[in-house]
Every structure is written in C-alpha cells, then in structure tokens.
Design a protein around this motif. Structure first.
Motif, PDB file in Angstrom:
ATOM      1  N   LEU A 190       0.729  -1.312   0.190  1.00 35.05           N
ATOM      2  CA  LEU A 190      -0.256  -0.269  -0.268  1.00 35.05           C
ATOM      3  C   LEU A 190       0.972   1.106   0.204  1.00 35.05           C
ATOM      4  CD1 LEU A 190      -2.872  -0.856   2.685  1.00 35.05           C
ATOM      5  CD2 LEU A 190      -2.865  -1.861   0.075  1.00 35.05           C
ATOM      6  N   ARG A 191       0.589   1.864  -0.809  1.00 32.29           N
ATOM      7  CA  ARG A 191       1.353   3.840  -1.026  1.00 32.29           C
ATOM      8  C   ARG A 191       0.555   4.600  -0.783  1.00 32.29           C
ATOM      9  NH1 ARG A 191       4.129   3.396  -6.847  1.00 32.29           N
ATOM     10  NH2 ARG A 191       5.892   1.148  -6.490  1.00 32.29           N
ATOM     11  N   TYR A 192       1.023   5.195   0.166  1.00 28.73           N
ATOM     12  CA  TYR A 192       0.185   6.088   0.993  1.00 28.73           C
ATOM     13  C   TYR A 192       1.049   7.446   0.736  1.00 28.73           C
ATOM     14  CZ  TYR A 192      -2.348   3.746   3.345  1.00 28.73           C
ATOM     15  OH  TYR A 192      -3.512   2.645   4.345  1.00 28.73           O
ATOM     16  N   GLU A 193       0.247   8.914   1.133  1.00 28.70           N
ATOM     17  CA  GLU A 193       1.008  10.142  -0.022  1.00 28.70           C
ATOM     18  C   GLU A 193      -0.014  10.897   0.964  1.00 28.70           C
ATOM     19  OE1 GLU A 193       2.934  12.552  -2.995  1.00 28.70           O
ATOM     20  OE2 GLU A 193       3.193  10.400  -2.858  1.00 28.70           O
ATOM     21  N   ASN A 194       0.529  12.274   1.716  1.00 26.25           N
ATOM     22  CA  ASN A 194      -0.413  13.097   2.278  1.00 26.25           C
ATOM     23  C   ASN A 194      -1.421  12.458   2.429  1.00 26.25           C
ATOM     24  OD1 ASN A 194       1.168  15.471   0.624  1.00 26.25           O
ATOM     25  ND2 ASN A 194       0.188  15.051  -1.028  1.00 26.25           N
ATOM     26  N   GLY A 195      -1.570  11.700   3.100  1.00 27.17           N
ATOM     27  CA  GLY A 195      -2.773  11.197   4.622  1.00 27.17           C
ATOM     28  C   GLY A 195      -3.573  10.211   4.020  1.00 27.17           C
ATOM     29  N   GLY A 196      -3.368  10.502   2.801  1.00 25.89           N
ATOM     30  CA  GLY A 196      -4.416   9.354   2.365  1.00 25.89           C
ATOM     31  C   GLY A 196      -3.938   8.078   0.807  1.00 25.89           C
ATOM     32  N   LEU A 197      -4.605   6.900   1.014  1.00 26.94           N
ATOM     33  CA  LEU A 197      -4.482   5.911   0.007  1.00 26.94           C
ATOM     34  C   LEU A 197      -3.815   6.543  -1.603  1.00 26.94           C
ATOM     35  CD1 LEU A 197      -3.569   2.920   0.023  1.00 26.94           C
ATOM     36  CD2 LEU A 197      -6.056   2.480  -0.622  1.00 26.94           C
ATOM     37  N   GLN A 198      -3.036   5.601  -1.675  1.00 29.49           N
ATOM     38  CA  GLN A 198      -2.902   6.237  -3.564  1.00 29.49           C
ATOM     39  C   GLN A 198      -2.682   5.240  -3.992  1.00 29.49           C
ATOM     40  OE1 GLN A 198      -2.346   9.621  -4.351  1.00 29.49           O
ATOM     41  NE2 GLN A 198      -2.814   9.906  -1.831  1.00 29.49           N
ATOM     42  N   GLN A 199      -2.389   4.256  -3.951  1.00 29.83           N
ATOM     43  CA  GLN A 199      -2.223   2.983  -4.682  1.00 29.83           C
ATOM     44  C   GLN A 199      -2.308   2.042  -4.183  1.00 29.83           C
ATOM     45  OE1 GLN A 199       0.935   3.024  -7.745  1.00 29.83           O
ATOM     46  NE2 GLN A 199      -0.173   2.301  -9.253  1.00 29.83           N
ATOM     47  N   ALA A 200      -2.665   0.538  -3.964  1.00 25.82           N
ATOM     48  CA  ALA A 200      -2.979  -0.951  -3.582  1.00 25.82           C
ATOM     49  C   ALA A 200      -1.797  -1.347  -5.363  1.00 25.82           C
ATOM     50  CB  ALA A 200      -3.333  -1.110  -3.619  1.00 25.82           C
ATOM     51  N   ILE A 201      -0.919  -2.446  -4.985  1.00 29.67           N
ATOM     52  CA  ILE A 201       0.160  -3.033  -5.956  1.00 29.67           C
ATOM     53  C   ILE A 201       0.285  -4.911  -5.232  1.00 29.67           C
ATOM     54  CG2 ILE A 201       2.677  -3.205  -7.144  1.00 29.67           C
ATOM     55  CD1 ILE A 201       2.641  -1.020  -6.467  1.00 29.67           C
ATOM     56  N   THR A 202       0.105  -6.046  -6.248  1.00 24.92           N
ATOM     57  CA  THR A 202       0.448  -6.617  -5.898  1.00 24.92           C
ATOM     58  C   THR A 202       2.126  -7.063  -6.279  1.00 24.92           C
ATOM     59  OG1 THR A 202       0.134  -8.046  -8.099  1.00 24.92           O
ATOM     60  CG2 THR A 202      -1.494  -7.793  -6.758  1.00 24.92           C
ATOM     61  N   ARG A 203       3.004  -8.272  -5.555  1.00 24.04           N
ATOM     62  CA  ARG A 203       4.105  -8.709  -5.059  1.00 24.04           C
ATOM     63  C   ARG A 203       4.190  -8.687  -7.001  1.00 24.04           C
ATOM     64  NH1 ARG A 203       5.987 -13.800  -1.382  1.00 24.04           N
ATOM     65  NH2 ARG A 203       7.782 -12.055  -0.223  1.00 24.04           N
ATOM     66  N   GLY A 204       3.314  -9.769  -7.810  1.00 26.66           N
ATOM     67  CA  GLY A 204       3.910  -9.894  -8.936  1.00 26.66           C
ATOM     68  C   GLY A 204       4.886 -11.244  -9.030  1.00 26.66           C
ATOM     69  N   ARG A 205       5.205 -10.794 -10.300  1.00 31.70           N
ATOM     70  CA  ARG A 205       6.107 -12.469 -10.722  1.00 31.70           C
ATOM     71  C   ARG A 205       7.747 -12.710  -9.916  1.00 31.70           C
ATOM     72  NH1 ARG A 205       7.269 -15.386 -15.645  1.00 31.70           N
ATOM     73  NH2 ARG A 205       9.319 -15.999 -15.785  1.00 31.70           N
TER      74      ARG A 205
END
Length: 658
Positions: free
Chosen positions: A117-132
């Motif tokens: 989970l990526r957070y910036e300025n107090g909010g959730l910006q992006q969610a990413i799976t682990r991947g290959r």
C-alpha cells in the motif's frame, strides 16, 4: 562424481523446475492448484538439495525467483524496492541460532496474497500485488479500497509504503465460498482471485482484510522493528500479531515463543512463523540473495505423517450441483484429535491416489489444521467413485471446469441440494425458528442426503452419530439443533405458511390466513380445494391469489412440504378476547413505518395482534392508524394525502395505557 551421474542430476533439476513452474502458473495465474502445499515443498526441497550438491543453479530456478505471474488485465507497476521472500527452515533450532544474542520479533506467516500500500499526503494512493519476482506487480487499488480494514486516510503526511498480506478469515471463507458454489479449496486461492477482480463490487463481497507486516520509508523508518510495528498499529493498520524477544532472551524462551503460535487457534490461514531482527540497520547490513533477505527467516511446520487405512469416499452435493469428495479412513489420533476424513478437491486428485479399500495411506494436518491425504502406499486402484447423487439419487456427470480440473455434478434441477435457500427460509427465526440450522449447516445435511424434504428435518435423530462426527459438530451442537427442532413442532399456522416460501406470501399474509382460517391447516387446505378467492382478504391481490394456487398445484413443491404435515401440530394464539375488545385498536387496521425505539418490525406486529388490531404492510384507504418512527418515508406521505391519523410511538403507548 561421474559425468553420467551429473547429467542425470541436471536432468532431474530441469524436470523439477518444470513441475514447480507449472504449479506456480496454476496457483498464481489460474487460481487452480494442481498439487498440495506439501508436494510443492517437497519438490522445492529436492531442487535446493541438488543445487547445493552440484553447485549448479539454473537461471530459471524458482529458488532464485519468487513465484507469481502478471495478469494481462491489470496495469503493471514497478516496486520502489524489490520484494524478496524469507529464507526458510523446518527446524526450530535454526531460529534459536538466528536469534542468538539479538532482539527479535516472531510473527505469523499469514497465507494470502502479498500486497503493498502506498500512502501520500495522508491518503491511500495505490495498492500493488507482489507480482512475478517482487520487482513488477499489479495495480489493484480499486479492489483493496473495498477491504474490511484498510485505512483510506491517516494522520501521517509523509510518503511511505506498508507491506502486508491480503487474507480471508476461515469463518468468512466458509461463508463466501459457499455463496460461490464451493469452488475454492483454500482461503489463499479465494483471496488471490478476489484481489485481482476487475469488478470491485464483486471483490467487496469477498470480505478481504489487510494485515501489515513491514514499513518502507526514507523518512519514517525507525531503527527498531518493534517501533515500526507500533507506529503502524497507532496509525490504524491491523498488524500481524507478534511476540518481541529482547536480546537477553534464552534458548528456551525462543522455543516457548515458537510454541505459542498455534494455527488451530488462529482465525486466519497461516503456513508458518517469521523471525526478524529488531535492529533494522543490522538486518539491512546482512544483505540478500536473489531470492530472500537475510534479515528474517521463516519456519514452516513439519508435517507429521500418520499411517492408517483407506475405507471409502463420501459425496456431498452443494447448492450449485457440484459434488464434493471426502476421503474416509480408519480413525487416527492427530495432535490429540481423532480424525477419519480428509477433503479431496476434485476427481483428478482422487484418481491420482489410485485408492482401494484397505490400502495403507499416510495422512497429515496441513499447517497443523486441515486433514490431508499425503500418499497411498498400496495403490491397488480398485475403488471407484459412486456416480449417484447422495441427495436425490440422480446419475452424476463429470464436468471439465474452466480451470482444467474435473468435478462431479448433479444435473437434476429438482435435487433438494439446490434448494438450500428454501430450507434456510423455512428455518429462519421469524418463520419456524429452528436455531442452528443455518444455510451452511443445511447444505451439509442436505448434501449428505440426510434431508430431502421439510419433513426430514424432524427425523434427523436417525443420523445422530453421523452429524456428531461431521466437521464443526459435536454432541452439544447436535443437542441444540435437536431441541430447537422439537420446540418448533408446535407452531402457528401463520409461521408455518410464512416458512413454506410461497411467492409474496410472507409473515403478514400468514397472519391474515391464520386469523381467517382459525389457525387450522385443514380449513386452509379445504378452501384451496374449493377454489376460495383469497382476494377477499385484506392486502391480498390477484397475483398473491394466483401464487398460492400455483404453489399448491406444483407437485415438486408438494414433495417438499407435504411430509411436514405428519411432523407438526398447529396451535392457536391464547388470547383473552374480552380484554382485547377493550383496547382502542380492536378491529382496526394499523400500519407501522420507520424505526421504532421500543419495537422490532416483528415486535410491533405481535403487539398489534395482542391488541386485537389488524397489522398491515401498506397504507390504503382502509388503514385506520399509521404509527410513525424515525426516517418514515413514502407511507407517511401517502397517509397524509389520505387523511389517515398518524401516531408517534409515545402516542401509541399512551392510547394503550388509557
């Protein structure tokens, strides 16, 4: 070592890599496991041993890459830092050595889908799976926003990342999997498929959760892993449960801490424990291999094998028509519990064991929880699956699923197993009130063939021993169900009719029929046979009238409800008619709307009946009173237009008191 021996070992390594790769594709990309966790681990262990012995590591070796595939439908995203795995062991002694002289944290190795989970300025910006390989993942922000516990806004303004596991609890897995037709074999597979759904609305139904285990930041990183975990907890994240051991710990304290992690008492799927150094700088200084970081180590539990003998297979039909297969064996004591059955996921897995009655088999508890069959030492291949539905007797078919596996199916559209919701409706609290017979429980009972019609619910005592030995049951749970069934034998005509599932004929209509036919089923059925016009009853329209007659004429429906008549008896409400006639609501048609403080929806209906009133569900010119609660809507508007007297809950109580 001879050249020929070298060649054989290299060929074996290539064979192992191919098998592991196929398993990874099936598991990560197609969500259809083709082997058990134990079989997968055995292949990896053999490959690692060969690599150590020969000194050869091929570029495509899974020991050098974390498994997983990128799905074409989702946008690829590069991770800020590679997501590597942990070194693995099955020996507690390795954890004792790892922790020697240093403070460490022990936590669950949760078994789901790793997410950043990526957070910036107090909010959730992006969610990413682990991947290959932990370098490029998939953007799944749309589905992660539907998780049960992901903070969307937090008090921290600095940018940072949280790594954790997307999981589904065992309880939610059972409920969600049942609603999906029982197609998933483990919460991990359901979580992986749900996170990668394109439709976030579908993902929302899956009850996913995020449990954090790591903080990644250039500005927020504490020098203590413990402080990082506390920061995450204080910021609203669910953090994977952990035990902290100071550097002064003893070897025995390490062993005791490991022993404190008992999977069978944990609400979520896990496949081991993780040990990590508390000193972040020290851990980072240890570096990493191409596969794992040296700052942490994972303990995967040893699967203790137990020998027993195969005694047969049990089939159970689900509401989708899919038939589950359970392998049966002579009872064996596993960790203090007598176990005699293990779920076999599909026909392919069943066939792979080549069972015969009396074959010597090895069984174990995967992750110390789920009974599994490991191997069949005899492989006599003389036992064949029965091809009759255990519920209706219809011949079963074998379907090829989209994932490529073969499943048994009952094609009979009238099979009782496909009518689970009808049975659940009948047993609801506001109908026959048979506590303990939920849809999940009923599906098990119906699937085993113990319940084929409503009347069978009252004869479950003949399957007492089988029910008690079923997973999730025991003597106490059986007795609770039995007592509730016996109590429901005496019922009102109103609740009985409401439970039958006649379209549009619910509790209110049931009360009207109960009142009109004096609580007598015989009177009600006699009216049906004489073609009684039900539209003469309050709130009964032509559609309800037609529904009742269509239901009564349906022979398949009759097979469900008619056996009930020999199992129940009808009681009339005990009412003092003289006292009722003295109330201001005697003979009046009353509707209640909005949220009432002192009554539930059923409670106000019961109260009105006690007062001699005629409860109704809609406002018409014949309505005498409308009781208005909070957030009253269109019924209040219509009552005002018709000039019908409205009462607050307090005014209603005052009229009763007077």
């Amino acid at each position: 070592m001879s050249a020929n021996q070298n060649s054989n070992e290299h060929d074996r390594m290539r064979e192992l890599i191919g098998k592991i790769h196929d398993a990874d594709v099936a598991y990560y990309q197609q969500d259809r496991p083709i082997m058990t966790d134990r079989e997968y681990d055995q292949l990896v262990d053999e490959l690692q041993a060969l690599e150590a012995e020969t000194g050869l590591i091929l570029s495509n070796s899974p020991t050098q890459h974390v498994g997983g595939e990128i799905l074409d439908e989702l946008v690829p995203v590069r991770h800020t830092k590679p997501m590597l795995s942990a070194g693995k062991t099955k020996q507690v002694e390795d954890l004792v050595k790892f922790a020697a002289g240093r403070a460490v944290l022990l936590s669950w190795k949760m078994d789901g889908l790793t997410i950043v989970l990526r957070y910036e300025n107090g909010g959730l910006q992006q969610a990413i799976t682990r991947g290959r390989d932990g370098i490029i993942g998939e953007d799944v922000t749309h589905t992660v926003r539907t998780f049960l516990n992901v903070p969307l806004t937090i008090p921290i303004r600095e940018p940072f990342e949280v790594r954790g596991e997307g999981v589904i609890s065992w309880d939610n897995f059972e409920k969600v999997n049942l609603s999906l037709g029982g197609d998933y074999t483990h919460p991990r597979n359901l979580a992986a498929g749900s996170v990668r759904k394109l439709d976030s609305g579908e993902s929302r139904k899956r009850k996913l959760e995020f449990w954090a285990f790591d903080l990644v930041s250039d500005t927020l990183e504490h020098q203590s892993k413990l402080a990082q975990q506390e920061l995450l907890q204080n910021s609203g994240f669910s953090v994977v449960p952990y035990i902290f051991l100071p550097e002064s710990h003893t070897e025995q304290e390490v062993r005791d801490a490991v022993g404190a992690f008992q999977p069978k008492h944990f609400a979520y799927p896990v496949d081991g424990v993780i040990m990590e150094y508390d000193d972040v700088a020290y851990g980072r200084s240890l570096g990493a291999t191409g596969h794992h970081e040296n700052r942490l180590i994972a303990l995967k539990w040893q699967d203790e094998l137990y020998e027993t003998r195969f005694t047969g297979a049990e089939l159970a039909t689900t509401r989708t028509g899919m038939v589950s297969i359970t392998g049966l064996f002579e009872p064996v004591n596993m960790d203090g519990a007598m176990v005699s059955r293990a779920y076999l996921h599909n026909v392919d897995i069943f066939d792979s064991f080549q069972f015969g009655l009396g074959d010597t088999i090895k069984v174990y508890r995967a992750n110390m929880i789920i009974p599994q069959i490991a191997e069949n030492e005899t492989r006599s291949n003389t036992f064949f699956l029965p091809l009759q539905c255990p519920c209706c007797g219809h011949r079963l078919s074998i379907r090829q699923t989209t994932g490529g596996t073969r499943q048994l199916y009952c094609e009979n559209p009238h099979c009782a197993a496909k009518l689970v919701q009808k049975f659940a409706h009948f047993c609801e609290k506001t109908r026959m009130n048979i506590e303990g017979l939920s849809a999940v429980t009923l599906e098990k009972f119906i699937g085993h063939g113990w319940v084929k019609n409503f009347g069978d619910l009252y004869q479950l005592d003949q399957f007492r021993d089988e029910i008690i030995s079923t997973d999730g049951f025991g003597e106490k749970s059986y007795e609770r169900i039995h007592d509730a069934i016996e109590k429901s034998r005496s019922c009102t005509l109103a609740k009985f009719i409401a439970g039958l599932g006649i379209p549009m004929v619910g509790r209110h209509a049931g009360r009207e029929l109960d009142r009109f036919f004096h609580g007598s089923w015989d009177e009600f059925e006699a009216a049906l046979q004489k073609h009684f016009d039900f539209t003469v009853l309050p709130d009964f329209g032509q559609t309800m009238n037609d529904n009742i007659y269509a239901w009564y004429a349906d022979k398949e429906e009759g097979k469900l409800w008619r056996p009930l008549l020999a199992q129940v008896h009808f009681k009339k409400e005990n009412t003092d008619m003289e006292s009722i006639k003295k109330t201001p609501f005697w003979g009046k048609t009353v509707v209640a709307t909005g949220k009432l403080m002192g009554y539930t929806r059923d409670g106000i209906q019961e109260k009105l009946l006690m007062l001699g009133a005629r409860p109704a569900s809609s406002v018409t010119k014949k309505t005498d009173y409308l009781i208005v609660g909070e957030k009253a809507g269109s019924k209040l508007t219509k009552a005002q237009q018709l000039g019908i007297q409205t009462l607050t809950e307090e005014e209603f109580e005052n009229m009763i008191a007077e």
